[in-house]
Design an enzyme around this catalytic site. Structure first.
Site, PDB file in Angstrom:
ATOM      1  N   LYS A  32       0.815  -1.216   0.000  1.00 11.08           N
ATOM      2  CA  LYS A  32       0.000   0.000   0.000  1.00 11.08           C
ATOM      3  C   LYS A  32       0.848   1.264   0.000  1.00 11.08           C
ATOM      4  O   LYS A  32       0.676   2.150  -0.852  1.00 11.08           O
ATOM      5  CB  LYS A  32      -0.923  -0.013   1.228  1.00 11.08           C
ATOM      6  N   THR A  33       1.775   1.367   0.958  1.00 13.63           N
ATOM      7  CA  THR A  33       2.598   2.574   1.058  1.00 13.63           C
ATOM      8  C   THR A  33       3.481   2.730  -0.179  1.00 13.63           C
ATOM      9  O   THR A  33       3.727   3.841  -0.647  1.00 13.63           O
ATOM     10  CB  THR A  33       3.468   2.522   2.326  1.00 13.63           C
ATOM     11  N   ASP A 234      -4.762   7.983   2.442  1.00 14.82           N
ATOM     12  CA  ASP A 234      -4.293   6.686   2.947  1.00 14.82           C
ATOM     13  C   ASP A 234      -5.279   6.176   3.994  1.00 14.82           C
ATOM     14  O   ASP A 234      -5.958   6.959   4.661  1.00 14.82           O
ATOM     15  CB  ASP A 234      -2.902   6.880   3.562  1.00 14.82           C
ATOM     16  N   GLN A 265      -9.775  -4.274   6.738  1.00 15.90           N
ATOM     17  CA  GLN A 265      -9.006  -3.804   7.893  1.00 15.90           C
ATOM     18  C   GLN A 265      -9.659  -2.587   8.560  1.00 15.90           C
ATOM     19  O   GLN A 265      -8.990  -1.815   9.238  1.00 15.90           O
ATOM     20  CB  GLN A 265      -7.571  -3.471   7.475  1.00 15.90           C
TER      21      GLN A 265
END
Length: 732
Positions: A32-33, A234, A265
């Site tokens: 993701k990052t 994010d 999540q």
């Protein structure tokens, strides 16, 4: 250098899709990052100016990591991009335009404890029984209303109805009767008025007031939309209603918004996160493109099989399944223990076994649903001399000595802050008793005068003893003198001087007979000054670096102001780029409350020699080679509040999924057959989530968590192992 060939097909698609709304569904461990930072760097490489990019996330740590990784990819080209947490962004915008939302410069951010204390006073003044109407529940309702974008007027207009928004620990069908609605409506009105009168905002206001500003002020809205052409969010699954609307307004007509998150999540519903934001993304942003990242680069196949089995039972989710980039790895151990003490001792033995095979302590974590579960584990670790640190325990801000010291600094910074004033007026004791305070309070209320103003007229209040009057005036003079010091001295110097003159350290030391405990508390107070000094050094260093960069730009004849679509009408927004032009007490307090303590005590070497104990909530975003997930039982995971109808079982399932996907190489899941509750040993039932796990991914054990070893390994460590167990845990 930006090497796009290092991205997989789905990651590359997410990076290259720069126009229009896009949702990147990033499964656990799917990079993701990496996608966010590559996308940011790619935009800059393609000619987008950094100052036109806004990236928001939820924690200061995540924002820092995003900036550093983007800098590694794009170099100094990333300079000028706004990379921030949601609340810090709101604070920056409000501090740029305070008067537009009815605030004064130097407003203070109030914390949860202060909010509850103020609300209790409001309920008493409204003659509402705060025992019948729980202040904490009403505060939760107010917070949820703000998260949904409802100020006091809109809440009243809605009749106190939050609609589909859930308040954790509060059963609306059972508890939300007409009397409660009226109490909450009246309390919200007065609470909002109190904050405004004292020049305060709470954390929810940082979003709500910013949203109101952008919705109501076309000039500010246009300026910010003109400034930020590309938005990235994010952890989108953790956004609430106010955050969603804020991003929709900022996106404007361009709609160049990239949201990255994982509905599986979403575990923060209890603090306002609304999972429907991510599930309804295509409704909120017409024509949105959805990209799924399902290749997991973190965990082994067996761990992912367990994770997939847990989460796929949730029905309201995007359909996706994690695929391992690595091999199948070791099976997941599922261990049954007799009770929580046996479980804790077995975890300690297993950890010692890992240490004996040269595993670093920092590569191991023990996760649990509730803080109370750490107690037997901590006892076993102390007995076994295993070094550990606790993550997600009591916040340092909750400690009395810290709250007292900060209250002095808050009142020093903001003369209207009545919450801070009431806390410190007679602490340390200076002869201003409760009776005196009540008389001043009553006198002020009769005249509709702020409590702080009434103190200045203490001589006019009937029945105040001379000694108490002198003490009040001496206190006010002391604060006034230190406010003058702030104009010509560093904030750290003034803070240290004030803390010394009021005798705060002496009062803290005298508050307990335990010498070591008292010393720790005094050191906590001194840490406040150390934090201010670090803040001042950081701001000075940042200012020096920026001055150097500007000098380089001038030398290279870089025109950072010209832009093809600049129209010359943009509002002055320098504070949004450089919110701390100089180190100030106001800046420190804002920085501290939004970012938390700067870790200046624990070195990397120390952390490398410490195992982590953590709640599952606090473990999100982290990973370890070896993870022990303990207490996986009904009423713990899922939690008893959920089973009592006060929560969401689907969120508990997501919580279990998050816990499992923290493990990279080895995962041990355990449950106890009995547990001590309220002094009694009661039988337990293993969690329903364990009934759904695939047998082929498991290795079931009874009371033994240690890994299987070869005969050579067993011979090499047997003597040392037995000696440690006998000496440290008393095992025969």
């Amino acid at each position: 250098m930006l090497d796009l060939s290092t991205l997989n097909r789905e990651q590359l698609e997410a990076v290259l899709t720069t126009q229009g709304p896009v949702l990147v569904l990033a499964g656990a461990g799917s990079g993701k990052t990496r996608v966010i930072t590559f996308r940011l760097a790619y935009l800059i490489r393609e000619g987008v100016r950094a100052k036109n990019i806004l990236a928001v996330t939820f924690t200061n740590k995540a924002a820092f990591e995003m900036r550093e990784r983007a800098k590694a990819l794009a170099g100094k080209g990333v300079r000028g991009a706004t990379i921030s947490t949601f609340h810090a962004l709101g604070s920056r915008i409000l501090r740029t335009f305070p008067e537009k939302v009815g605030l004064q410069k130097g407003f203070t951010i109030t914390d949860g404890g202060e909010q509850i204390g103020s609300l209790r006073r409001i309920l008493r003044n409204l003659r509402i029984d705060d025992r019948r109407f729980d202040a904490g529940a009403i505060m939760a309702v107010i917070s949820q209303a703000k998260n949904a974008g409802m100020d006091a007027a809109r809440f009243r207009a809605a009749g106190g109805d939050l609609g589909a928004h859930h308040v954790p620990g509060f059963d609306a069908d059972k508890d939300w009767d007409e009397e409660y609605r009226v109490a909450a409506i009246e309390a919200y009105d007065k609470y909002e008025a109190m904050l405004k009168a004292q020049n305060l905002v709470d954390f929810d206001d940082l979003l709500l007031l910013t949203l109101r500003l952008l919705q109501d002020d076309a000039e500010v809205r246009g300026a910010l939309q003109h400034k930020w052409h590309y938005l990235m969010i994010d952890e989108y699954q953790d956004t609430n209603g106010a955050q969603l609307e804020l991003m929709r307004v900022l996106a404007g007509a361009k709609q160049n918004l990239c949201a990255v998150g994982d509905d599986d999540q979403s575990i923060y519903g209890w603090r306002g996160a609304d999972i429907t934001n991510i599930l309804s993304f295509e409704t909120h942003f017409e024509g949105a493109k959805v990209i799924k990242l399902e290749t997991n680069y973190r965990s082994t196949g067996n761990i992912l099989e367990v994770a997939n089995a847990i989460i796929e039972k949730n029905t309201d989710r995007y359909g996706k399944r994690l695929r391992p980039h690595a091999g199948q790895g070791d099976p997941v151990k599922l261990v049954a223990m007799e009770d929580e003490d046996a479980e804790a001792e077995e975890v300690a033995r297993a950890v010692l076994g890992l240490i004996a095979t040269n595993t670093k302590l920092s590569d191991i974590a023990v996760l649990y649903r509730s803080n109370v579960q750490s107690r037997p584990i901590e006892l076993a670790f102390r007995t076994a001399q295993i070094r550990y640190r606790v993550v997600g325990g009591m916040d340092l801000f909750d400690k009395k000595e810290i709250k007292d010291a900060l209250a002095y600094l808050k009142y020093l910074n903001n003369p209207e802050d009545e919450q801070a004033l009431r806390r410190i007026l007679n602490y340390p004791p200076r002869g201003i008793g409760d009776t005196t305070i009540k008389k001043i309070d009553d006198w002020a209320r009769q005249r509709h005068m702020p409590f702080g103003d009434a103190l200045k007229h203490v001589g006019d209040v009937p029945g105040i003893p001379d000694k108490a009057e002198d003490a009040v005036l001496a206190f006010l003079e002391l604060i006034t003198q230190h406010r003058k010091f702030l104009k010509r001295q560093k904030a750290s110097t003034v803070a240290k001087k004030l803390i010394t003159e009021v005798g705060l350290e002496a009062a803290v030391f005298a508050s307990t007979d335990n010498a070591s405990g008292a010393a720790r508390k005094v050191d906590n107070v001194r840490e406040i000054v150390r934090q201010i000094e670090r803040y001042e050094q950081r701001v000075k260093k940042t200012a020096k670096r920026r001055a150097h960069e500007e000098e380089l730009d001038r030398a290279l004849d870089v025109d950072d102001e010209a832009s093809d679509d600049d129209d010359g009408d943009e509002l002055e927004l320098e504070e949004l780029i450089d919110p701390e032009a100089h180190a100030s007490l106001e800046g420190f307090l804002s920085d501290l409350l939004l970012s938390g303590w700067e870790d200046g005590e624990t070195s990397k070497e120390d952390r490398d020699e410490m195992l982590v104990l953590s709640t599952i909530h606090a473990s999100k975003g982290l990973e370890w080679p070896h993870v022990f997930l303990v207490g996986v039982e009904e009423e713990l995971l899922p939690h008893r509040r959920t089973l009592a109808g006060e929560g969401d079982v689907a969120e508990e399932r997501r919580l279990a999924y998050v816990a499992v996907t923290r493990a990279r190489e080895q995962l041990t899941v355990s449950y106890a057959k009995s547990r001590t509750r309220y002094g009694k040993i009661v039988p337990t039932t293993r969690s329903r989530f364990l009934e759904e796990l695939p047998e082929e991914a498991l290795e079931r054990r009874e009371g033994d968590m240690r890994p299987e070893r070869t005969e050579e390994e067993k011979k090499a460590i047997e003597l040392d192992w037995r000696a440690k167990i006998r000496a440290q845990l008393g095992i025969e």
